[in-house]
Design an enzyme around this catalytic site. Structure first.
Site, PDB file in Angstrom:
ATOM      1  N   GLU A 141       2.492  -9.410  -9.872  1.00  0.00           N
ATOM      2  CA  GLU A 141       1.637  -9.067  -8.833  1.00  0.00           C
ATOM      3  C   GLU A 141       0.572  -8.350  -8.754  1.00  0.00           C
ATOM      4  OE1 GLU A 141       4.429  -8.328  -5.901  1.00  0.00           O
ATOM      5  OE2 GLU A 141       2.791  -8.246  -4.140  1.00  0.00           O
ATOM      6  N   GLU A 152       7.980   1.823  -5.025  1.00  0.00           N
ATOM      7  CA  GLU A 152       7.911   1.595  -4.774  1.00  0.00           C
ATOM      8  C   GLU A 152       8.846   1.770  -3.731  1.00  0.00           C
ATOM      9  OE1 GLU A 152       8.471  -3.132  -5.099  1.00  0.00           O
ATOM     10  OE2 GLU A 152       7.490  -2.984  -3.124  1.00  0.00           O
ATOM     11  N   HIS A 190       4.410   2.317  -7.549  1.00  0.00           N
ATOM     12  CA  HIS A 190       3.687   2.003  -6.341  1.00  0.00           C
ATOM     13  C   HIS A 190       3.093   3.231  -5.263  1.00  0.00           C
ATOM     14  CE1 HIS A 190       4.763  -1.859  -5.320  1.00  0.00           C
ATOM     15  NE2 HIS A 190       4.129  -1.609  -4.356  1.00  0.00           N
TER      16      HIS A 190
HETATM   17  C1  BGC Z   1       4.119  -5.307  -2.831  1.00  0.00           C
HETATM   18  C2  BGC Z   1       3.411  -4.078  -1.206  1.00  0.00           C
HETATM   19  C3  BGC Z   1       2.549  -4.758  -0.728  1.00  0.00           C
HETATM   20  C4  BGC Z   1       3.599  -5.764  -0.474  1.00  0.00           C
HETATM   21  C5  BGC Z   1       3.370  -6.360   0.948  1.00  0.00           C
HETATM   22  C6  BGC Z   1       4.748  -5.997  -2.424  1.00  0.00           C
HETATM   23  O1  BGC Z   1       5.312  -7.275  -2.377  1.00  0.00           O
HETATM   24  O2  BGC Z   1       4.189  -4.602  -4.449  1.00  0.00           O
HETATM   25  O3  BGC Z   1       3.015  -2.950  -2.010  1.00  0.00           O
HETATM   26  O4  BGC Z   1       1.924  -4.394   0.131  1.00  0.00           O
HETATM   27  O5  BGC Z   1       4.411  -7.102  -0.659  1.00  0.00           O
HETATM   28  O6  BGC Z   1       4.268  -5.777   2.187  1.00  0.00           O
END
Ligand code: BGC
Length: 928
Positions: free
Chosen positions: A454, A727, A748
């Protein structure tokens, strides 16, 4: 007699010192003044600009010292100017500052003689990283400059010596609109006669894997280089050579490289390619109009962390522990291996059952492999990839000793500007974790996470985190650049992609709190750095976003329906459904529309665009009243009876009557009590909830939430050994297993956004005017902390607030930099505003400590930490309720009942076993 010290050497734009290759022809200037007599106030400044042989002095009657306009003719491409400043108050001039130099980059596409080149047959997606090579005959250089950029990432050598210290250059921007080039001083690397420039090209963001959708080569399938070497000889004549079709290409020793998957290196092959396998290059067409100079610092190695231990896993694997979740790669020393032996380094942020926990990486292989040359000692280290990790499993290297391994930390080399400390070691560790989270998620772009498949510039994450980021590090240039990408990638209808640079390409990306980054981030930069230019530059983008939402809201003025992330990762949402927040997405959406419309109105008014400001005030007013009509009761209950809804409403002034505000405030605090002081908000509410509580006087409730250690809370990860912010509130579950959700990052920054509140409110150092020209010093102490301190290098210089509670006295020390003032609000004292200098105040400690007070209501029982702990422990021991959350749940319906009825209420619905014991134990605390 000067009444102040010499100003600091001037800074240009958001850069730290002298700048090579700046993109602004008229760079704004800033300086600080270390010390001045009390009462000193700058009334004028002089800027001395020396270019070529001419020196001119510009005198300006003004008190400004931050981002003041360039006073001279704009610079032309390659032009250098030496600049110094001095300042005057009513009495006399200061000494002159030291000199900084600024040199313009190439300000027009016509200044490039070089062309983009790409290897003709080598450098396919599945082949080794290419090295491109050019040779030039050059005169002796008085000054040498190398400017270069790539499609892909590059590392350059000139005459066998590495050029500069950047990694993963040119970084990541919205390449088709903005491609950064770097300028290096290579005077000392050049020689008279023949020179050789070699550049290795990696896939990087341009051509490697990018995004969780599995894409590769999103920006193109050919790597390419643009390099221009400029030599000024002793007579001042400029000689320019650059990439063209005379260059050659070869394969390097890097067999494969990818940011997600890692790097595979064959150390038996010449790293910089072999001449015998040379390829020709093609000149490829690229619009040179997209080239831009950097606004902020490059990615560099910022630290090297030694391994703290070597572990043997249950399966027998060798695992290095670096003691810290970080971002970069492993540098490993091996010796005595057979030629061609394969060494593997795999990375992970956590261990699960003693083995590398790689599930959170999803499809990112995060593995570096080496085919060693064999024999003696070799250093294994990649350079065209990066990983997020704390642990690294090494295989194929024989016996690995801790001293043979180190973690090389990389990231945008941002200047540290903010610090926080306090008497609670867990909170202090949490703050360190926030700092590490920022460091790992500023690898050229503000990202969500640095480890899985990501690592994208998610707008919502930086929207909530930008105030914290702007306190801790100088992110002025870094975010200026990112906002330029945001504008570039914004859709014609004003929609803002979920990630910037946009690689998801959603056709209609309108998500509240995410797209609102378009309005919020420029505002935060203005507030924290004093930059008004960024507002002028971003206003069209801000307006387009709000116009889009206004259109979506239509005649109802409610932004309802459609895709939303909402209060993402609300802790009550199940692991596999992060969308399932308590606050309705429609409420989140309309609230954000109001907030962004408010910001646009304020920005337009700062820029003197009154009609524009008026328009957005009307938009905001219409949506506000629709919000009030649709979602708020006359008593201040909100449609989503959840902390995030109340926090937004209180913080963004969404409640028209004082009765509603009082009601909402009370409800918010009660909801926090009802959760047993556990966090109950996601991405949207988390940065707001403590401010909202304190704003209504519920300071102690805010601290109970802040200092909670059981799950979910900010400090729970600290109890689990976290070294970064996670996260999820429970990325690691209390039993040590990894959260089963498919998104589980251990690095995160979003939920660490509360750190801004630690700086502003706990320590009490907040900006009251843009760039901290006026500080608001209003520390809010609590009984649980005996001291706190924040320090920040504001654009005016160092500001600090520190306080201590001791022996009934609350002592506050404040440092106000020259050029700034501070409004000081201390408990029980009249507000006052002071000029620069160091101050100490001693006032009676406002926090109640010790002494047993009889609670009046059940709510008072919640609010007294000592009694509450007794109630929770006794209830658990008696088997009435398992923990704090369960006790809170039982008692919440009875908050207004007399405290003496707590035991009765605990047993309201269940068997009465233990009633007598509990009554005996608790009643003395609860009733007179
Ligand atoms: C990310 C988040 C992002 C989100 C969208 C995720 O996969 O890691 O931090 O804002 O997707 O909701």
């Amino acid at each position: 007699m000067a009444r102040c010290t010499a100003p600091s050497a001037p800074r240009f734009e958001h850069h730290d010192g002298s700048v090579l290759g700046i993109g602004a022809a008229a760079p704004r200037l800033s300086w600080t003044i270390d010390d001045a007599e009390p009462g000193f106030a700058q009334t004028a400044y002089e800027v001395e600009v020396t270019r070529a042989e001419t020196t001119r002095v510009f005198t300006v009657e003004a008190s400004d010292q931050v981002l003041v306009p360039w006073p001279a003719e704009p610079l032309v491409s390659r032009e250098e100017a030496a600049v110094r400043v001095r300042v005057r108050d009513a009495v006399d001039w200061s000494p002159w500052s030291a000199t900084s130099t600024v040199e313009a980059g190439l300000l027009s596409p016509e200044d490039w003689a070089a062309s983009f080149i790409s290897p003709r047959t080598l450098a396919g997606l599945e082949t080794a990283a290419p090295v491109v090579r050019g040779r030039f005959d050059l005169p002796a250089a008085a000054v040498g400059r190398l400017r270069l950029t790539a499609h892909g990432v590059y590392e350059a050598r000139l005459n066998g010596q590495r050029v500069g210290d950047e990694v993963l250059a040119p970084g990541w921007t919205s390449y088709s609109h903005r491609l950064r080039y770097q300028t290096h001083d290579v005077t000392d690397l050049l020689r008279e006669g023949s020179n050789e420039l070699e550049v290795v090209l990696g896939n990087g963001w341009f051509r490697g894997r990018l995004g969780f959708l599995g894409g590769r080569g999103l920006y193109g399938d050919r790597l390419a280089l643009l390099a221009q070497l400029e030599v000024t000889d002793a007579h001042g004549e400029l000689h320019v050579v650059g990439t063209d079709d005379s260059w050659t290409a070869a394969e390097s020793g890097v067999l494969a490289d990818d940011l997600y998957d890692g790097q595979r290196t064959d150390l038996r092959r010449p790293m910089w390619g072999s001449e015998s396998a040379a390829d020709v290059v093609d000149v490829v067409p690229v619009d040179l109009g997209v080239l831009v100079a950097p606004d902020g610092p490059p990615v560099r190695v910022t630290q090297v962390v030694p391994a703290v231990q070597v572990l043997r896993s249950p399966s027998g694997a060798t695992i290095l522990d670096f003691g810290q979740v970080l971002v970069g790669w492993v540098r490993l020393r091996v010796r005595g291996l057979a030629a061609g032996a394969e060494v593997l380094v795999r990375h992970a942020e956590v261990l699960e059952d003693g083995e590398l926990g790689v599930r959170p990486l999803r499809t990112a292989r995060a593995t570096d492999t080496y085919l060693v040359a064999g024999g003696g000692e070799e250093i294994l280290e990649p350079g065209l990839t990066f990983h997020g990790f704390r642990y690294a499993e090494v295989s194929g290297a024989g016996e690995v000793r801790g001293e043979d391994a180190e973690a090389v930390v990389i990231g945008s080399d941002l200047q540290r500007t903010g610090w926080f400390s306090c008497s609670d070691p867990m909170l202090a560790r949490f703050h360190d974790n926030v700092v590490w989270g920022l460091r790992g998620n500023t690898v050229d772009v503000p990202t969500d996470c640095p480890q899985r498949d990501e690592r994208l510039g998610w707008t919502g994450d930086i929207q909530v985190f930008s105030p914290t980021a702007a306190f801790l590090f100088n992110v002025g240039g870094f975010l200026t650049s990112w906002l330029a990408d945001l504008s570039a990638d914004q859709l014609p209808d004003g929609s803002v992609p979920y990630v910037i640079p946009d690689v998801l390409h959603d056709p209609a990306p309108t998500a509240a709190a995410w797209g609102d980054a378009a309005a919020v981030v420029p505002w935060v930069l203005h507030e924290r750095t004093g930059d008004t230019g960024i507002l002028a530059r971003q206003l069209p983008s801000m307006r387009a976003w709000v116009d889009r939402l206004d259109a979506l809201a239509g005649e109802s003025h409610l932004w309802a329906g459609g895709f939303q992330f909402g209060d993402w990762l609300d802790p009550s949402a199940p692991p596999d459904d992060p969308f399932a927040a308590k606050t309705a997405p429609d409420v989140v959406a309309t609230a954000h529309l109001i907030r962004s419309a408010d910001l646009v109105a304020q920005v337009a008014s700062i820029l003197g665009q009154d009609a524009v400001a008026g328009h957005y005030r009307v938009v905001a007013a219409a949506v506000r009243s629709a919000f009030g009509r649709e979602y708020v009761t006359p008593g201040g209950r909100l449609l989503s009876d959840a902390p995030t809804a109340y926090a937004m409403a209180l913080q963004w002034d969404l409640l028209p009557t004082s009765e509603q505000r009082v009601g909402a405030q009370r409800r918010l605090a009660d909801l926090v009590r009802a959760s047993g002081f556990h966090i109950n908000t996601g991405f949207v509410g988390t940065p707001l909830v403590t401010d909202a509580l304190v704003g209504g006087g519920d300071v102690d409730v805010a601290y109970r939430l802040l200092l909670q250690t059981s799950c979910p809370s900010w400090l729970y990860p600290v109890t689990m050994g976290a070294t970064t912010v996670w996260e999820r509130w429970d990325s690691l579950l209390p039993d040590g297993s990894i959260n089963p959700g498919e998104m589980t990052s251990f690095n995160h920054y979003a939920l660490g956004a509360v750190a801004d509140w630690l700086h502003r409110v706990v320590a009490g150092l907040a900006p009251a005017e843009p760039g901290y020209r006026r500080l608001l010093v209003e520390p809010r102490p609590c009984a649980a902390l005996t001291s706190a301190r924040a320090r920040h290098l504001t654009p005016y210089g160092e500001a600090a607030v520190s306080w201590e509670r001791d022996g009934g006295v609350f002592t506050v020390d404040v440092l106000v930099p020259v050029g700034a003032r501070a409004t000081v609000r201390l408990p029980g004292q009249e507000e006052q505003t002071v000029g620069h200098g160091a101050y100490r105040w001693e006032v009676p400690d406002p926090c109640r400590v010790g002494g047993h007070r009889i609670p009046r209501t059940v709510r008072d029982v919640f609010d007294d930490p000592a009694i509450w702990t007794e109630v929770v422990n006794a209830s658990a021991a008696a088997g009435v309720a398992t923990d704090e959350t369960a006790v809170a749940k039982r008692l919440t319906p009875f908050l207004d009942d007399p405290a003496g009825e707590v035991v009765e209420r605990l047993f309201a619905h269940g068997p009465r076993d233990g009633y007598d014991t509990l009554t005996k134990q608790l009643q003395p605390l609860l009733a007179p």
